[in-house]
Write an enzyme that holds these catalytic residues in place. Structure first.
Site, PDB file in Angstrom:
ATOM      1  N   TYR A 172       0.855  -1.185   0.000  1.00 57.36           N
ATOM      2  CA  TYR A 172       0.000   0.000   0.000  1.00 57.36           C
ATOM      3  C   TYR A 172       0.894   1.239   0.000  1.00 57.36           C
ATOM      4  O   TYR A 172       1.887   1.272  -0.715  1.00 57.36           O
ATOM      5  CB  TYR A 172      -0.975  -0.058   1.185  1.00 57.36           C
ATOM      6  CG  TYR A 172      -2.121   0.907   1.048  1.00 57.36           C
ATOM      7  CD1 TYR A 172      -2.936   0.878  -0.091  1.00 57.36           C
ATOM      8  CD2 TYR A 172      -2.391   1.846   2.026  1.00 57.36           C
ATOM      9  CE1 TYR A 172      -3.981   1.769  -0.238  1.00 57.36           C
ATOM     10  CE2 TYR A 172      -3.444   2.734   1.886  1.00 57.36           C
ATOM     11  CZ  TYR A 172      -4.230   2.701   0.755  1.00 57.36           C
ATOM     12  OH  TYR A 172      -5.257   3.588   0.609  1.00 57.36           O
TER      13      TYR A 172
ATOM     14  N   LYS B 189     -20.702 -19.828  -9.328  1.00 59.53           N
ATOM     15  CA  LYS B 189     -20.051 -19.720 -10.644  1.00 59.53           C
ATOM     16  C   LYS B 189     -18.581 -19.338 -10.470  1.00 59.53           C
ATOM     17  O   LYS B 189     -17.701 -19.854 -11.175  1.00 59.53           O
ATOM     18  CB  LYS B 189     -20.780 -18.668 -11.488  1.00 59.53           C
ATOM     19  CG  LYS B 189     -20.445 -18.704 -12.974  1.00 59.53           C
ATOM     20  CD  LYS B 189     -20.934 -19.974 -13.624  1.00 59.53           C
ATOM     21  CE  LYS B 189     -20.711 -19.986 -15.125  1.00 59.53           C
ATOM     22  NZ  LYS B 189     -21.711 -19.246 -15.869  1.00 59.53           N
TER      23      LYS B 189
ATOM     24  N   GLU C 232     -24.740 -13.445 -16.333  1.00 59.24           N
ATOM     25  CA  GLU C 232     -25.358 -14.667 -15.830  1.00 59.24           C
ATOM     26  C   GLU C 232     -26.798 -14.401 -15.393  1.00 59.24           C
ATOM     27  O   GLU C 232     -27.089 -13.370 -14.769  1.00 59.24           O
ATOM     28  CB  GLU C 232     -24.560 -15.188 -14.627  1.00 59.24           C
ATOM     29  CG  GLU C 232     -24.892 -16.599 -14.224  1.00 59.24           C
ATOM     30  CD  GLU C 232     -24.240 -17.631 -15.134  1.00 59.24           C
ATOM     31  OE1 GLU C 232     -24.670 -18.797 -15.086  1.00 59.24           O
ATOM     32  OE2 GLU C 232     -23.325 -17.284 -15.876  1.00 59.24           O
TER      33      GLU C 232
ATOM     34  N   ASP D 149     -25.380 -18.298 -20.091  1.00 53.08           N
ATOM     35  CA  ASP D 149     -26.644 -19.018 -20.234  1.00 53.08           C
ATOM     36  C   ASP D 149     -26.981 -19.237 -21.708  1.00 53.08           C
ATOM     37  O   ASP D 149     -27.589 -20.239 -22.072  1.00 53.08           O
ATOM     38  CB  ASP D 149     -27.787 -18.243 -19.561  1.00 53.08           C
ATOM     39  CG  ASP D 149     -27.553 -18.090 -18.072  1.00 53.08           C
ATOM     40  OD1 ASP D 149     -27.156 -19.069 -17.440  1.00 53.08           O
ATOM     41  OD2 ASP D 149     -27.748 -16.984 -17.554  1.00 53.08           O
TER      42      ASP D 149
ATOM     43  N   ALA E 264     -33.095 -17.564 -24.176  1.00 50.81           N
ATOM     44  CA  ALA E 264     -31.739 -17.149 -24.526  1.00 50.81           C
ATOM     45  C   ALA E 264     -30.895 -18.322 -25.005  1.00 50.81           C
ATOM     46  O   ALA E 264     -30.200 -18.237 -26.024  1.00 50.81           O
ATOM     47  CB  ALA E 264     -31.079 -16.482 -23.320  1.00 50.81           C
TER      48      ALA E 264
END
Length: 756
Positions: free
Chosen positions: A40, A95, A137, A163, A198
């Site tokens: 950082y 997922k 998704e 999909d 779809a």
């Protein structure tokens, strides 16, 4: 067999421990103030300035190049419909887990509260600096088409609505191979599509890219056939209705070559399948119930070629065959899009892989002696470790050839090795064992059935089809524990040794014959059989069970003793040993002896080396053995270096085919660069060790427990090797999941024993 999931189990899985399924893990050491200052302020300013000067440096100095955004608005979640962005989060996390498991890709899941397509587009477009790719998704059609198309235009990173395209890619690969088997050409076949969402539209469009003719495709939605006479039809479907007349499903199926189902379950009858042309291709992909049940379809005619979306039937069209590897290839060449060429490359790579000789590691995982290209094997299995090196390079090359790649790969062999290292090619070890167990579940006797963890594990094992549990203990007590914990005991045999006088006497006599010269009387033999560990072991010995599981509540020594006295060690061996499998991102490592032999001498250590090597091969790995010490090839003197060096020498002579080195320190055994620099003669210098044999029980036991608790490694075990028949001892306090895993190993062990 499909997996039965109980509501309580699913909720506990997601809520116990850390809620959810993912976390962020630093990739750099942060152990000092200097580390923090580099990570950082002020050190982080330097890469910031480099990126400000040249945006492409973001791939050099940050995780962007291996980071995918899995993004949804929750409007079409699985089969649950529009349940909202918050409710979609478990799916998006899931997922992300698949991306990581199968392709080594990191994921941030983002759930967007935006049903308006333009609002959603604006949000996702603004996230482009964060991600190397976007996986859309669970967005409902037709908005999903609009959103994906617009984001592909506006963004310079890969965008794919899985999909749609995932199902299209996998089913296209299956279709190419099915057509080859049917002796048909894609440009000539007549296709009927049930469903117009779809996925269905994406499938139909990809079939067109492969050569299908649009005039040969008849599509049906909830209203009926898609045709030019329909009014107010969804714009995404219009192209499939042009020039078409209204017709019924039966009329469309008359003489059809292919039926693609992406609609709902049990809407097609076998009589309708009989209307189709010779060698019909039926992809009934509705989940969980296909448009026509697999047994009914297969019984309708002998020449059918069929695929479903289910894992319990051949030819599962599973998106996990595609999206992890497609994004992997796209990310690795910094593709600006996932275009048609890349999708077609994935299709052809999957189709080609299915025709190649299937490695033993895959056939064992699925319990099939022979898996080969044909009606029951159109596409690869999801656990095939070759998928990443088949699909990802094909996608990467297509991106390069089509001009959307910013980075070029020149050494494809090196790229294959890099892909394997990213995920650890061994990541599917336990999955393969479980799938293999399901093919031929065995009778597993539980000596500690009056424990809620055992009963819960038994319930899971039955539901998943892994094993056939037999419960030992007081029936009333077991039933009360099950009632208190809402566990279903339906179908479980419950045996109380105290109420099995005939069996006690039978088993006692057998035990007496085995141990009469060890000081056991007949009366003592009968009495010992009241102990469930003795009784369970004798059930295995007499063929009334296939394996014994115990040890959850008792120490290892008192649990293993009855099995050794009753069943004994394998012929040709003098002892047993305990092995743990410790897994991390780099792969799986096999550690022995971790549970049995306190301080083995040289000859005993040689036998342990041989047993361990055979145990490693049981898990479909080729052992690379390091015999560990505090010395490297005699660099230090002492009893341990001398013992391990001599044991290594004798093991090389006894097992000439085995790669084995020692004495070695643990870090050297695993660090190939160190070996190449200091000990280039080592047989482990190229690949390193995957099997670690310890000089004594103390070091082995301490090592694996430290790895579990401090290293955060996942451990499987202890696996008992060297028994004449399958007996496996649980670690004290094992979780339900660990019990299930150990039983799966016991089942496969029993399968192997049966075939000996």
């Amino acid at each position: 067999m499909s997996v039965k999931i109980r509501k309580e189990d699913a909720l506990n899985f997601h809520s116990q421990g850390k809620p959810g399924k993912i976390e962020v893990v630093p990739t750099k050491m942060l152990s000092s103030q200097r580390d923090l200052a580099l990570a950082y302020s002020p050190g982080v300013a330097e890469p910031c300035l480099e990126i400000a000067d040249e945006k492409e440096n973001v791939y050099k100095y940050t995780a962007k190049g291996n980071l995918v955004g899995v993004i949804s608005n929750g409007t079409a979640v699985l089969g649950l419909g529009d349940i909202g962005p918050e409710a979609s989060k478990p799916v998006m996390e899931g997922k992300g887990v698949l991306f990581k498991k199968f392709a080594g890709i990191d994921v941030f899941d983002i759930e967007v509260d935006a049903k308006d397509p333009q609002h959603f587009i604006n949000v996702v477009k603004a996230l482009e600096p964060t991600f190397g790719g976007i996986n859309l998704e669970d967005i409902k059609a037709p908005e999903s088409f609009i959103i994906e198309e617009e984001l592909k235009k506006q963004m310079s990173i890969p965008v794919m609505h899985d999909d749609q395209h995932g199902t299209a890619i996998i089913s296209s690969a299956a279709l190419l191979n099915a057509l080859e088997l049917a002796g048909k050409k894609i440009e000539e076949i007549k296709i009927v599509v049930l469903g117009a969402g779809a996925a269905a539209i994406a499938c139909a469009k990809l079939y067109l890219s492969l050569g299908a003719k649009i005039e040969n495709i008849t599509m049906f939605d909830k209203t009926g056939a898609v045709h030019e006479g329909r009014k107010n039809m969804d714009p995404s479907r219009v192209m499939f209705g042009e020039g078409k007349q209204d017709k019924t499903i039966d009329e469309a199926l008359e003489g059809a070559d292919m039926l693609l189902g992406l609609s709902t379950g049990n809407i097609i009858k076998k009589e309708q399948i009989q209307l189709m042309a010779e060698n019909p291709i039926v992809f009934a992909l509705a989940n969980p119930e296909p448009e026509i049940a697999y047994p009914e379809a297969m019984a309708s005619r002998d020449d059918i070629i069929m695929a479903t979306g289910r894992s319990d039937h051949p030819n599962q069209v599973n998106n996990v065959l595609g999206f992890p590897y497609i994004f992997r290839g796209a990310l690795d060449v910094r593709a600006t899009a996932i275009n048609e060429e890349m999708k077609l490359a994935a299709v052809k790579a999957l189709a080609k892989l299915a025709k190649e000789s299937v490695p033993e590691i895959v056939t064992k995982a699925y319990g099939d002696e022979h898996i080969s290209f044909g009606k029951n094997y159109l596409i690869p299995k999801p656990l095939d470790p070759r998928l990443i090196t088949a699909v990802s390079p094909a996608v990467a090359k297509a991106a390069m050839d089509s001009g959307v790649a910013k980075f070029k790969i020149s050494d494809w062999e090196a790229y294959d090795l890099e892909l394997q290292k990213r995920i650890g090619i061994d990541q599917g070890l336990l999955s393969r064992i479980i799938d293999r167990a399901k093919k031929d579940p065995k009778r597993i006797v539980f000596a500690e059935a009056d424990h809620p963890k055992i009963l819960k594990a038994a319930e899971n094992l039955r539901d998943e089809g892994i094993a056939k549990p037999i419960l030992l203990g007081n029936k009333n007590r077991i039933e009360q524990i099950a009632l208190d914990n809402k566990i279903d005991l339906n179908g479980f045999p419950i045996i109380d040794p105290f109420h099995q006088q005939e069996k006690l006497e039978q088993f006692g006599k057998i035990f007496y014959k085995k141990r009469k010269r060890k000081g056991i009387t007949l009366q003592e033999g009968v009495k010992l059989m009241r102990d469930r560990n003795y009784f369970g072991a004798m059930m295995v010995e007499c063929g009334e069970a296939d394996a014994l599981i115990s040890g959850l509540t008792k120490d290892y020594a008192s649990t293993i003793r009855p099995a050794l006295q009753t069943i004994g060690v394998e012929d040709g061996l003098n002892r047993v040993a305990g092995m743990y499998i410790v897994g991390n991102q780099k792969g799986n490592y096999f550690l022995a002896d971790t549970t049995v032999n306190v301080n083995p001498n040289v000859d005993e250590l040689v036998e342990i080396i041989g047993m361990t090597a055979r145990g490693v091969r049981f898990f479909d790995h080729e052992p690379r053995v390091a015999v560990l010490s505090y010395s490297n090839f005699g660099s230090s003197k002492g009893d341990v270096p001398s013992k391990t060096a001599l044991a290594t020498k004798l093991a090389k002579e006894k097992y000439p085919e085995l790669v084995v080195e020692g004495d070695m320190q643990a870090n050297v055994a695993l660090n190939t660069e160190l070996q190449k620099e200091l000990y280039p003669f080592s047989e482990l210098a190229e690949e390193g060790a995957n099997t670690l044999v310890f000089p004594d029980l103390t070091s082995g036991n301490i090592a694996y427990k430290l790895l579990m608790e401090i290293g955060g490694a996942e451990a499987i075990g202890p696996v008992l090797i060297g028994m004449k028949k399958p007996v496996h001892i649980l670690q004290l306090g094992s979780s339900v999941r660990e019990i299930v895993n150990m039983v799966a190993i016991a089942v496969v062990d029993a399968q192997v024993q049966k075939h000996k």
